[in-house]
Design a protein around this motif. Sequence first.
Motif, short mmCIF file in Angstrom:
data_model
loop_
_atom_site.label_atom_id
_atom_site.label_comp_id
_atom_site.label_asym_id
_atom_site.label_seq_id
_atom_site.Cartn_x
_atom_site.Cartn_y
_atom_site.Cartn_z
N LEU A 1 0.84 -1.20 0.00
CA LEU A 1 0.00 0.00 0.00
C LEU A 1 0.87 1.26 0.00
N PRO A 2 1.63 1.48 -1.08
CA PRO A 2 2.64 2.55 -1.08
C PRO A 2 2.07 3.94 -0.82
N GLU A 3 0.78 4.18 -1.16
CA GLU A 3 0.21 5.52 -0.96
C GLU A 3 0.16 5.92 0.51
N VAL A 4 0.08 4.92 1.41
CA VAL A 4 -0.06 5.24 2.84
C VAL A 4 1.04 4.63 3.68
N HIS A 5 2.04 4.03 3.06
CA HIS A 5 3.09 3.35 3.80
C HIS A 5 3.83 4.33 4.72
N ARG A 6 3.89 3.99 6.02
CA ARG A 6 4.56 4.81 7.05
C ARG A 6 4.09 6.27 7.02
N SER A 7 2.82 6.48 6.70
CA SER A 7 2.31 7.85 6.59
C SER A 7 1.80 8.39 7.91
N VAL A 8 1.60 7.50 8.91
CA VAL A 8 1.09 7.94 10.21
C VAL A 8 2.24 7.96 11.21
N ARG A 9 2.55 9.13 11.72
CA ARG A 9 3.68 9.28 12.63
C ARG A 9 3.35 8.71 14.01
N VAL A 10 4.29 8.03 14.62
CA VAL A 10 4.14 7.51 15.97
C VAL A 10 4.96 8.38 16.91
N PRO A 11 4.34 9.03 17.91
CA PRO A 11 5.08 9.91 18.84
C PRO A 11 5.82 9.10 19.90
N HIS A 12 6.99 8.62 19.55
CA HIS A 12 7.74 7.70 20.41
C HIS A 12 8.07 8.31 21.78
N ALA A 13 8.19 9.64 21.84
CA ALA A 13 8.57 10.27 23.10
C ALA A 13 7.36 10.63 23.97
N ALA A 14 6.15 10.40 23.45
CA ALA A 14 4.93 10.78 24.18
C ALA A 14 4.55 9.71 25.19
N GLY A 15 3.47 9.95 25.93
CA GLY A 15 2.99 9.01 26.93
C GLY A 15 2.39 7.77 26.30
N TRP A 16 2.12 6.76 27.16
CA TRP A 16 1.62 5.46 26.69
C TRP A 16 0.32 5.61 25.93
N LEU A 17 -0.61 6.40 26.46
CA LEU A 17 -1.93 6.52 25.84
C LEU A 17 -1.85 7.18 24.47
N LYS A 18 -0.99 8.18 24.34
CA LYS A 18 -0.86 8.86 23.05
C LYS A 18 -0.18 7.96 22.03
N ARG A 19 0.78 7.17 22.47
CA ARG A 19 1.42 6.22 21.54
C ARG A 19 0.40 5.16 21.10
N LEU A 20 -0.42 4.68 22.02
CA LEU A 20 -1.47 3.72 21.65
C LEU A 20 -2.42 4.33 20.64
N GLY A 21 -2.77 5.61 20.85
CA GLY A 21 -3.70 6.28 19.95
C GLY A 21 -3.22 6.32 18.51
N ALA A 22 -1.90 6.36 18.32
CA ALA A 22 -1.36 6.39 16.96
C ALA A 22 -1.63 5.08 16.22
N PHE A 23 -1.87 4.00 16.95
CA PHE A 23 -2.09 2.69 16.31
C PHE A 23 -3.56 2.34 16.19
N ILE A 24 -4.45 3.19 16.73
CA ILE A 24 -5.88 2.91 16.63
C ILE A 24 -6.35 3.24 15.22
N GLY A 25 -6.91 2.29 14.54
CA GLY A 25 -7.41 2.53 13.18
C GLY A 25 -7.40 1.31 12.29
N PRO A 26 -6.23 0.70 12.02
CA PRO A 26 -6.21 -0.47 11.14
C PRO A 26 -7.13 -1.61 11.61
N GLY A 27 -7.22 -1.81 12.92
CA GLY A 27 -8.08 -2.87 13.43
C GLY A 27 -9.54 -2.67 13.04
N TYR A 28 -9.98 -1.43 12.96
CA TYR A 28 -11.37 -1.15 12.60
C TYR A 28 -11.60 -1.33 11.10
N LEU A 29 -10.58 -1.03 10.29
CA LEU A 29 -10.68 -1.33 8.86
C LEU A 29 -10.81 -2.83 8.63
#
Length: 433
Positions: free
Chosen positions: A7-35
């Motif tokens: 899926l090259p159009e969206v590959h690595r297109s969503v940034r993960v805030p590695h330095a942020a808190g646990w909840l914000k890092r989790l929020g970056a991964f919410i989405g593909p499961g619902y698709l």
Amino acid sequence: MDSVPSLPEVHRSVRVPHAAGWLKRLGAFIGPGYLVAVGYMDPGNWATALAGGSAFGYTLLSVALASSLMAILLQALCTRVGIATGRDLAQLCRERFPKPVAYPLWLLAEIAICATDLAELIGTAIALQLLFGIPLLYGVMLTALDAFVILWLQHKGMRRLEALVFGLILLIVGCFGLQILLADPDWGAVLRGYVPAASIATDQAQLYIAMGIIGATVMPHNLYLHTALVQSRDVGGTVAEKREAVRFASIDSTVALGLALLVNSAILILAAATFHAGGHTEVAEIQDAYQLMAPLLGSGLAATLFAVALLLCGMNATVTATLAGQVVMEGFLRFRLPPFWRRLATRSVAIVPAVLVTWHSGASGTAQLLVLSQVVLSLQLPFAVIPLMLFASDRSRLGGLAAPRWQLWLGWGIALLIVALNLKLIADFLSGG
């Protein structure tokens, strides 16, 4: 190895805030499961759940629960394989299997996507007919417009697409919540329905519907799709970052599939409480269910919510099936086309047979066609699950991201169970039993 990402159009297109808190890092991964989850509540699920609930009451709720638990484990393994290897399941099959194995797997994956799309296109067309009076054939052709919706949303970003799908899921859950309140089921019987019954394995009619439920829940194309979607996150290159990504992506898919289980259970409970309890044990056509619902429940609202939820499910599922078609076509064949033509090609693979079948059958027989499409998916499952398990079990390649042994044992157990049930279904069919 092919350097073009999945899926090259969206590959690595969503940034993960590695330095942020646990909840914000989790929020970056919410989405593909619902698709992925929308494929577990598509119109094919409706057909099997309506048939099972009206004929056997709450008995097959145990199958819905078991198949959802199977799906949760398999999709968690998909996230691990996709993140650890940086490849989707189709790419791995092409790269690691000889051509005499890879090409038949590609063909079987395309057949599974056709069966999926057939159910989704027909289900969406039925909803358009029930709500707006649009003829079934025209409704099927209207669903081709989803290709343009996907192109527009992907241009806006992966998060927009995920937000739309999540919003539609919430509307679907709301529709079914109101319908369940109107149906007022026997909650004691509902809870007993989640306990497996021996009759499921011995009664061929129950087994046929049960296999349809499994095929409608643990869908082959979702295994290919999920290994690609998790790569839309920029997870980082270290083992620790990838391990965290696997954990967060697994939480995302588990919660999303939990919602899908609620929707599938609601359809079956609604059919059991409304039709089976009222003596209507052969309600399988979605149109018949819609017509019967208002007089049986004493409210036209329930029937309208039923049709609205069906439309939302169909719209949602066609989006992800089209994405899965892209993953399979590009991964197995390295078939590169501009985005518009690629969408048109993957959609045409399914819409042409759907139009032909609808033109030939019309409104009659759609339930049998929908249930059959889900049984076909179940028969295709081993050809996606077994390659997934082979890659997930390759500890030398996954290294520090290797799956726990208990997940592998359960995964292989699921694969063997699916194969055994398929063989029994085929043996019963050939013997005429």
